[in-house]
Write a protein that holds these residues in place. Structure first.
Motif, PDB file in Angstrom:
ATOM      1  N   ALA A  11      41.117  41.463  35.111  1.00 60.69           N
ATOM      2  CA  ALA A  11      40.838  42.859  34.746  1.00 60.69           C
ATOM      3  C   ALA A  11      39.429  42.992  34.188  1.00 60.69           C
ATOM      4  O   ALA A  11      38.721  43.964  34.485  1.00 60.69           O
ATOM      5  N   TYR A  12      39.006  42.030  33.412  1.00 60.35           N
ATOM      6  CA  TYR A  12      37.663  42.054  32.840  1.00 60.35           C
ATOM      7  C   TYR A  12      36.614  41.920  33.946  1.00 60.35           C
ATOM      8  O   TYR A  12      35.593  42.611  33.933  1.00 60.35           O
ATOM      9  N   GLN A  13      36.847  41.026  34.901  1.00 59.95           N
ATOM     10  CA  GLN A  13      35.902  40.848  35.998  1.00 59.95           C
ATOM     11  C   GLN A  13      35.755  42.128  36.827  1.00 59.95           C
ATOM     12  O   GLN A  13      34.653  42.515  37.196  1.00 59.95           O
ATOM     13  N   THR A  14      36.861  42.799  37.097  1.00 60.45           N
ATOM     14  CA  THR A  14      36.814  44.068  37.820  1.00 60.45           C
ATOM     15  C   THR A  14      36.035  45.102  37.023  1.00 60.45           C
ATOM     16  O   THR A  14      35.216  45.840  37.568  1.00 60.45           O
ATOM     17  N   TYR A  15      36.265  45.141  35.725  1.00 56.09           N
ATOM     18  CA  TYR A  15      35.571  46.084  34.849  1.00 56.09           C
ATOM     19  C   TYR A  15      34.059  45.849  34.874  1.00 56.09           C
ATOM     20  O   TYR A  15      33.280  46.799  34.967  1.00 56.09           O
ATOM     21  N   THR A  16      33.628  44.587  34.804  1.00 57.88           N
ATOM     22  CA  THR A  16      32.189  44.317  34.790  1.00 57.88           C
ATOM     23  C   THR A  16      31.548  44.684  36.132  1.00 57.88           C
ATOM     24  O   THR A  16      30.430  45.196  36.167  1.00 57.88           O
ATOM     25  N   ILE A  17      32.236  44.436  37.238  1.00 58.42           N
ATOM     26  CA  ILE A  17      31.700  44.822  38.548  1.00 58.42           C
ATOM     27  C   ILE A  17      31.620  46.344  38.645  1.00 58.42           C
ATOM     28  O   ILE A  17      30.632  46.899  39.124  1.00 58.42           O
ATOM     29  N   LYS A  18      32.639  47.028  38.144  1.00 63.55           N
ATOM     30  CA  LYS A  18      32.649  48.495  38.170  1.00 63.55           C
ATOM     31  C   LYS A  18      31.460  49.051  37.372  1.00 63.55           C
ATOM     32  O   LYS A  18      30.822  50.020  37.785  1.00 63.55           O
TER      33      LYS A  18
END
Length: 140
Positions: A11-18
């Motif tokens: 979830a954190y990785q998706t957030y940083t890419i977003k």
């Protein structure tokens, strides 16, 4: 702790890419203004044509934005850079389409007779970005 990490890390990785992808939306600001102004005022003697809106860039704009292009109707296409930290969002595209306030499509035939009420934002038609990486302002 291991279970929490297994759930939180993706979830954190998706957030940083977003967050990085949101830079692409910001990069379209000048184009959105140019397209909206031309549609409203009809200030040009002829429709601008492909990449003729005066806001495009074929060279890399920033770390995450490779180029910004437009079509004859003012559809804005942003191509993300191939940065490794964008993971599977690298080199994908996002499109912003000018629309009426109610979401109806606009074409260059409407220039000078209508107002751009919104830009419909989503994955590009070619190499479109995964919707999970689109910022909240770009999910229509």
């Amino acid at each position: 702790i291991g279970i929490l990490a297994a759930v939180a890390l993706p979830a954190y990785q998706t957030y940083t890419i977003k967050a990085k992808v949101s830079e692409a939306i910001v990069a379209t600001g000048q184009c959105r203004s140019a397209v909206a102004e031309v549609y409203q005022t009809g200030s040009l003697s002829a429709p601008p044509g492909i990449n003729g809106w005066g806001c495009e860039s074929s060279t890399q704009q920033s770390k995450y934005v490779a180029k910004v292009e437009t079509d004859a109707d003012g559809l804005i296409t942003v191509t993300l850079a191939g940065a490794a930290d964008l993971k599977d969002a690298a080199s994908s595209t996002i499109q912003l389409k000018p629309a009426t306030p109610t979401g109806g499509s606009l074409t260059s035939a409407s220039i000078g007779t209508t107002v751009v009420g919104t830009f419909l934002c989503g994955p590009g038609s070619t190499a479109g970005i995964n919707k999970k990486y689109l910022p909240g302002s770009c999910k229509n």
